[in-house]
Design a protein around this motif. Structure first.
Motif, PDB file in Angstrom:
ATOM      1  N   LYS A 148       0.858  -1.185   0.000  1.00  0.00           N
ATOM      2  CA  LYS A 148       0.000   0.000   0.000  1.00  0.00           C
ATOM      3  C   LYS A 148       0.896   1.238   0.000  1.00  0.00           C
ATOM      4  O   LYS A 148       1.804   1.341   0.813  1.00  0.00           O
ATOM      5  N   PRO A 158      -0.450   3.031  -8.340  1.00  0.00           N
ATOM      6  CA  PRO A 158      -1.698   3.441  -7.693  1.00  0.00           C
ATOM      7  C   PRO A 158      -1.437   3.742  -6.220  1.00  0.00           C
ATOM      8  O   PRO A 158      -0.562   3.138  -5.607  1.00  0.00           O
ATOM      9  N   ASP A 203      -2.742   4.154  -2.224  1.00  0.00           N
ATOM     10  CA  ASP A 203      -3.751   3.878  -1.203  1.00  0.00           C
ATOM     11  C   ASP A 203      -4.233   5.214  -0.647  1.00  0.00           C
ATOM     12  O   ASP A 203      -5.393   5.377  -0.278  1.00  0.00           O
ATOM     13  N   CYS A 208     -11.089  -5.369  -1.038  1.00  0.00           N
ATOM     14  CA  CYS A 208     -12.099  -5.504  -2.096  1.00  0.00           C
ATOM     15  C   CYS A 208     -11.982  -6.805  -2.893  1.00  0.00           C
ATOM     16  O   CYS A 208     -12.492  -6.906  -4.008  1.00  0.00           O
ATOM     17  N   TRP A 261     -10.191  -9.527  -8.085  1.00  0.00           N
ATOM     18  CA  TRP A 261      -9.509  -8.449  -7.371  1.00  0.00           C
ATOM     19  C   TRP A 261      -9.067  -7.389  -8.364  1.00  0.00           C
ATOM     20  O   TRP A 261      -8.396  -7.688  -9.349  1.00  0.00           O
ATOM     21  N   ARG A 262      -9.487  -6.189  -8.093  1.00  0.00           N
ATOM     22  CA  ARG A 262      -9.138  -5.051  -8.965  1.00  0.00           C
ATOM     23  C   ARG A 262      -9.445  -5.342 -10.431  1.00  0.00           C
ATOM     24  O   ARG A 262      -8.599  -5.170 -11.309  1.00  0.00           O
ATOM     25  N   ASP A 263     -10.626  -5.878 -10.656  1.00  0.00           N
ATOM     26  CA  ASP A 263     -11.123  -6.180 -12.010  1.00  0.00           C
ATOM     27  C   ASP A 263     -10.374  -7.321 -12.704  1.00  0.00           C
ATOM     28  O   ASP A 263     -10.585  -7.560 -13.891  1.00  0.00           O
ATOM     29  N   ASN A 264      -9.506  -7.998 -11.988  1.00  0.00           N
ATOM     30  CA  ASN A 264      -8.832  -9.162 -12.578  1.00  0.00           C
ATOM     31  C   ASN A 264      -9.324 -10.426 -11.895  1.00  0.00           C
ATOM     32  O   ASN A 264      -9.619 -10.418 -10.697  1.00  0.00           O
ATOM     33  N   GLY A 284       0.877  -7.734  -8.380  1.00  0.00           N
ATOM     34  CA  GLY A 284      -0.534  -7.766  -8.015  1.00  0.00           C
ATOM     35  C   GLY A 284      -0.827  -8.790  -6.945  1.00  0.00           C
ATOM     36  O   GLY A 284      -0.088  -8.933  -5.970  1.00  0.00           O
TER      37      GLY A 284
END
Lengths: 603, 253
Positions: free
Chosen positions: A316, A332, A334, B124, B140-143, B214
């Protein structure tokens, strides 16, 4: 008309500049004269006891010196150049400052206002009249072109305000040279009124501060990443206090090196292609990273390939930066926070005092293991007696004899990662290099800017033979202005960093990267050749020595620092020793290399 | 025709990795295509993983027991056996023992713990499917990520194209390092395979994948946080990636 409150008088454009600089208490103006600059210089003739004119031997050097001066003092100097080639030669220095959030005011001469679009000597006219601003616009925070004397007065405080607030950066002012000697009705503005009184160090909302602390306290493996923004914001003391209060390990980017003393127990080193193994290993294993003023460049992040330096996500990322455009540019977040690093750290320190300190015992144990592995790897080089000299031995020996607060400027090339990995920056805020634009020669000239800023300090530049030969005249400038800097050349008869790319990315086919006599029709057939750098230095009035034995390094450096004379130490190093790779860097489409130290354990 | 009981007896008594490899591969093929025929390349890979004669002998044995059948199209699983075999293989997979320094678990528990960890740590994350503690489909995260216990490292290439087409990351966990999994390395030359599949062998603390970070990063963290261990990459892996031009095995030392 914004200056109606002031009493208007008749001023020549150059007088406006000189008087404004005096009001800004600018100690130096650096540059190079030409027909487009002498009108400006003339107004400084009678102010030389207050504003010293420093004149290196090329415009690029002037920019590099001013850039270095700002990095140390946060005072932006004016850099004057003429028309045509002078501005173009200064563009490299402007870009170098811009990429590293440093600043100076570049004042370029332009053809006279009545000569616009005439193609007069050195006018950039073929696309647009007198259009040097278009040349530098990618490399400055703002570019002004004055068309009246009054506009010069208007633009100067804006330029100083812009250079010094928010994310610093150079500003350009283009002045048609007739305006220097033309009288116009204006007033010389007061910096206090127009530039100095701007409050820009904004922090974060209280709930954001609370949220950051909560995330860090809940983490099992937190890290603080100090980027160049910590140095730019002068938040080094706040960084150390916050890290100590929270008991969170710190690592840095190359530009953040020196934000915390290398010997600080919480410090892990630099993360990057040629970083320190403990920092890289920690970065790829952290669950929360608090990044302070770091833009996550390719060299820092292993070209963003997961597992080599970072795993974001899953790690994160809390990213704080004064420039919103840098937040979530490459990873990205957090939590992204736009704010001044110093102010936000102050807020975090205050708020952290209300909560308890987490020990992160297991994490510290793990990191201690990484540190030991790295120490075991590097320790033998401290006493390496090999000849040609091992670059690590050279740097360790410089450190041994240099004062603790010596200012170190590395240049660009292999000398930069060698210093990154093996120079221990003991006094925060004493390591400088060109990270973003990475212009060779910056360190060679920058060390003179450092000497202007900190005349009492030992100022050392470690450079390569390639970088030194781009700016060898720095020695002459040093002699001329009595700036006793020390240049230590890592002489490997090559532009070693690029030669190494050929060795390791192009199957060893070396072309155009070795300094050698050119025999026949092929490169790499001749003999390695360089000028005698020590003799060059002596011919310019400085000192020069050549060092080939490891045992001679420390005495030579010690003598150079004590001599208070500009000195070049030409050290013949092992040209085939590559800088240990602790993560990687990719030159697409060539695949990335595996680290030479430390296995990739997480992908 | 062999009864279910006989087959189960056979697996439990005569259980061998080769037999399990063949049956698991055959089941995957049944799931993947209508006729369930084991494609020739997959049989060749199994022969590579073990050896040709042993494979032929085991196939012959399974044909004789009518667990496998030979048709004009090739060898496939006896359709009558699919259901019971599937259940039984899952039970065997779940029951595989994992021994760590301070902990002993079954593979089923290990996978379940992993999924629970992912649910806790990866914000999420949604569990879209769960099959008997042996197989999960996570989002997860659209994957999408399919996690599956496996005996065989052999059949992963057979599902790679489909995974790539469906944009699924396919991770298998099994005792692969003991079964010559390095023979599968040449498949990393295929984008669908290298981009969408991952091998994890917690028995030998190893992994082979070019995931893209990821969710797979959490696998490593799980192994460290729950078991104090790390998945290491076997030396052959970067060597092979170097030879197929995906990584430079550095000689800068």
């Amino acid at each position: 008309m914004i200056y109606t409150a002031d009493k208007l008088s008749k001023y020549k454009g150059a007088d406006v500049v000189a008087e404004y600089m005096q009001k800004e208490k600018i100690p130096y103006m650096i540059g190079y004269a030409g027909h487009g600059a002498i009108g400006l210089l003339d107004s400084f003739y009678d102010k030389q006891d207050q504003i010293k004119i420093v004149w290196p031997r090329i415009e690029t050097a002037a920019g590099f010196m001013a850039d270095a001066y700002f990095r140390i003092t946060k005072v932006p100097l004016p850099v004057y150049v003429s028309t045509g080639p002078g501005p173009v030669l200064s563009a490299c220095a402007v870009a170098n400052a811009y990429y590293d959030s440093s600043a100076f005011l570049l004042i370029t001469g332009q053809v006279t206002t009545d000569q616009f679009d005439s193609g007069a000597l050195q006018e950039p006219y073929r696309q647009h009249p007198a259009d040097f601003p278009s040349v530098v616009r990618n490399y400055v925070k703002h570019s002004y072109q004055a068309s009246t004397v009054h506009q010069i007065a208007q633009f100067l405080p804006k330029a100083f305000k812009m250079m010094q607030t928010g994310r610093p950066g150079p500003v350009h002012l283009d002045v048609p040279y007739d305006l220097y000697q033309t009288e116009g009705e204006t007033a010389v503005p007061d910096p206090e009124t127009w530039a100095d009184s701007v409050s820009w160090r904004h922090g974060a909302e209280t709930k954001v501060i609370t949220s950051i602390l909560k995330k860090l306290r809940e983490a099992k493996r937190p890290l603080i990443l100090a980027g160049g923004g910590v140095n730019v914001s002068e938040a080094r003391d706040e960084l150390r206090r916050f890290a100590e209060n929270m008991n969170i390990p710190v690592y840095t980017s190359l530009m953040g090196k020196g934000a915390i003393a290398d010997s600080h127990p919480l410090h892990l080193g630099v993360c990057g292609c040629w970083g320190h193994y403990p920092a890289v290993e920690a970065a790829r294993n952290a669950d929360v990273i608090l990044a302070l003023g770091c833009r996550f460049s390719d060299l820092h992040t292993a070209s963003w390939q997961p597992g080599f330096a970072y795993n974001i996500p899953a790690t994160k990322l809390i990213q704080i930066d004064i420039d919103p455009s840098e937040i979530a540019r490459n990873y990205p977040v957090d939590l992204g926070v736009v704010g001044d690093i110093k102010t936000v750290l102050d807020q975090l320190i205050d708020k952290a005092a209300e909560g308890e300190t987490v020990t992160y015992e297991q994490w510290h144990d793990e990191l201690a293991g990484y540190k030991k592995q790295w120490d075991d790897f590097v320790t033998p080089y401290k006493t390496c007696d090999e000849k040609p000299i091992d670059p690590r031995r050279l740097i360790y020996d410089i450190r041994k004899v240099a004062p603790k607060d010596a200012i170190m400027f590395s240049d660009v090339g292999n000398n930069q990662p060698w210093i990154e990995e093996f120079w221990s920056s003991e006094t925060p805020g004493t390591h400088f290099t060109a990270g973003g634009f990475a212009a060779m020669g910056f360190g060679v000239c920058g060390v003179l800017g450092a000497k202007l800023a900190r005349p009492e300090a030992a100022c050392i530049n470690v450079c390569g033979d390639g970088g030194f030969m781009m700016m060898p005249h720095a020695e002459a400038t040093a002699v001329q202005y009595n700036l006793p800097a020390v240049w230590i050349i890592m002489n490997n008869y090559a532009i070693g960093a690029i030669r190494d790319l050929q060795r390791f990315y192009f199957g060893g086919r070396q072309i155009g990267t070795n300094f050698e006599t050119y025999e026949g029709t092929k490169y790499h057939n001749g003999e390695l050749w360089n000028p005698d750098f020590a003799a060059m230095a002596r011919s310019m009035g400085g000192e020069g020595v050549r060092v080939e034995n490891p045992g001679d390094i420390a005495p030579a450096v010690e003598a150079a620092i004590k001599s208070q004379k500009p000195t070049v130490i030409d050290v013949i190093i092992n040209r085939d020793t590559p800088v240990p790779l602790t993560s990687t860097w990719q030159m697409p489409p060539i695949p990335p290399a595996l680290p030479t130290f430390g296995k990739i354990k997480i992908r | 025709m062999v009864s279910n009981l006989t087959l189960i007896d056979y697996l439990e008594k005569e259980s061998s990795y080769l037999c399990l490899n063949i049956l698991e591969s055959a089941l995957v093929c049944c799931r993947k295509n209508g006729n369930g025929v084991i494609p020739e390349p997959l049989l060749r890979d199994l022969a590579d993983l073990f050896d040709c004669r042993t494979l032929e002998s085991e196939i012959k044995n399974l044909l004789e027991r009518k667990v496998l059948i030979q048709t004009g199209e090739g060898i496939s699983l006896n359709r009558e056996k699919i259901h019971s075999l599937s259940i039984h293989l899952n039970q065997l997979k779940k029951a595989m023992k994992l021994t760590f320094t301070e902990k002993k678990v079954t593979a089923g528990i290990f996978l379940n713990e992993l999924v629970t960890y992912l649910e806790q740590e990866a914000s999420c994350l949604v569990e879209e499917e769960a099959n008997d503690c042996t197989e999960y489909l996570l989002v997860w995260r659209d994957n999408r990520y399919r996690l599956q216990l496996a005996f065989s490292p052999g059949w992963l290439p057979a599902v790679a194209d489909e995974a790539a087409a469906d944009n699924i990351y396919f991770a298998v966990l099994g005792p692969f390092a003991a079964q010559n999994w390095q023979k599968m390395l040449h498949y990393y030359g295929y984008p669908a395979f290298r981009n969408n599949t991952a091998y994890y062998d917690p028995w030998h603390h190893q992994k082979m994948n070019i995931s893209k970070g990821g969710l797979f990063s959490y696998f490593d963290w799980f192994f460290r946080d729950r078991y104090g261990s790390k998945f290491f990459i076997p030396d052959e892996f970067p060597c092979k990636l170097h030879s197929i031009g995906l990584l430079r095995y550095n000689d800068e030392k």
